[in-house]
Motif scaffolding. Structure first.
Motif, PDB file in Angstrom:
ATOM      1  N   LEU A 136       0.849  -1.189   0.000  1.00  0.00           N
ATOM      2  CA  LEU A 136       0.000   0.000   0.000  1.00  0.00           C
ATOM      3  C   LEU A 136       0.886   1.241   0.000  1.00  0.00           C
ATOM      4  O   LEU A 136       1.962   1.240   0.588  1.00  0.00           O
ATOM      5  N   VAL A 137       0.397   2.286  -0.673  1.00  0.00           N
ATOM      6  CA  VAL A 137       1.116   3.560  -0.690  1.00  0.00           C
ATOM      7  C   VAL A 137       0.221   4.645  -0.098  1.00  0.00           C
ATOM      8  O   VAL A 137      -0.918   4.826  -0.539  1.00  0.00           O
ATOM      9  N   LEU A 138       0.738   5.340   0.914  1.00  0.00           N
ATOM     10  CA  LEU A 138       0.069   6.516   1.457  1.00  0.00           C
ATOM     11  C   LEU A 138       0.732   7.740   0.829  1.00  0.00           C
ATOM     12  O   LEU A 138       1.958   7.876   0.866  1.00  0.00           O
ATOM     13  N   VAL A 139      -0.068   8.610   0.247  1.00  0.00           N
ATOM     14  CA  VAL A 139       0.473   9.796  -0.420  1.00  0.00           C
ATOM     15  C   VAL A 139       0.187  11.013   0.461  1.00  0.00           C
ATOM     16  O   VAL A 139      -0.970  11.371   0.695  1.00  0.00           O
ATOM     17  N   VAL A 140       1.265  11.615   0.961  1.00  0.00           N
ATOM     18  CA  VAL A 140       1.139  12.746   1.885  1.00  0.00           C
ATOM     19  C   VAL A 140       2.026  13.883   1.409  1.00  0.00           C
ATOM     20  O   VAL A 140       3.241  13.721   1.287  1.00  0.00           O
ATOM     21  N   GLU A 141       1.420  15.015   1.125  1.00  0.00           N
ATOM     22  CA  GLU A 141       2.135  16.204   0.647  1.00  0.00           C
ATOM     23  C   GLU A 141       3.058  15.875  -0.531  1.00  0.00           C
ATOM     24  O   GLU A 141       4.182  16.358  -0.616  1.00  0.00           O
TER      25      GLU A 141
END
Length: 212
Positions: free
Chosen positions: A27-32
């Protein structure tokens, strides 16, 4: 110095296991604009919120990338650091502590509270007996806000009770401490002063009787 990151913590910033894809991430969390490669299983183990997100009927359940538009990259990365293996307590610092706990509370990550408690306990022990007013009130304000840190509250109330009211009021941290915590500290200080005056009065009476 308050808020300073240790050199070991700084060195670790370039070695975060979730900044690059590996065989354990799914899973990839995309933050800023940054991508955090994480394991769904690890997130679900540590966070009931993520567990619900990935097992209940939410759209995130089927996504390979999940954007977190309202989150700060540095804080989310600090949260992930605390659930990955390693000597992670040393990565916590005063500067990031409030936002880290706020995010941990939002995602219900008990491990972060446990680690932050260890961090605060360690700092209190290291600083003894040269506490600063700002630092005592800083930690008291934090632990008073979270029930999971209340085991430290009484100790910090006792330390705050040693601070004269005028110095407490002059501290830059004074307004950030909940009223209940300030009240408990001042009440404890008042009782200590009353006991001291009571003992003094008793000694005077006994002396007068001895010279009559």
């Amino acid at each position: 110095m308050e808020g300073d990151m240790t050199s070991s913590a700084t060195d670790q910033l370039s070695k975060r296991p979730f900044e690059a894809d590996d065989k354990f991430s799914d899973l990839v969390l995309v933050v800023e604009g940054h991508k955090l490669h994480v394991s769904k299983t690890l997130l679900m183990i540590h966070s009931p919120v993520f567990e619900t997100m990935f097992t209940a009927d939410f759209k995130e359940k089927e996504l390979g990338e999940i954007p977190l538009p309202e989150k700060k990259y540095s804080t989310m990365a600090a949260l992930l650091e605390q659930i990955y293996p390693g000597n992670v307590v040393d990565l916590i610092n005063n500067e990031t502590l409030p936002e880290l706990l706020q995010l941990a509370d939002e995602y219900d990550v008990q491990q972060v509270f446990h680690n932050c408690q260890q961090y605060i306990e360690k700092k209190i022990y290291q600083l003894y007996p040269e506490y600063t007013v700002d630092l005592i009130l800083f930690y008291l304000g934090i632990v008073d806000r979270y029930a999971r840190l209340h085991s430290l509250r009484q100790r910090l109330v006792q330390l705050a009770a040693c601070i004269p009211a005028t110095k407490m009021e002059q501290s830059k941290r004074f307004c950030s401490v909940p009223v209940a915590a300030i009240k408990d500290a001042l009440m404890l200080r008042s009782k200590a002063i009353e006991r001291s005056h009571g003992d003094f009065s008793k000694n005077i009476r006994e002396w007068i009787k001895s010279v009559e």
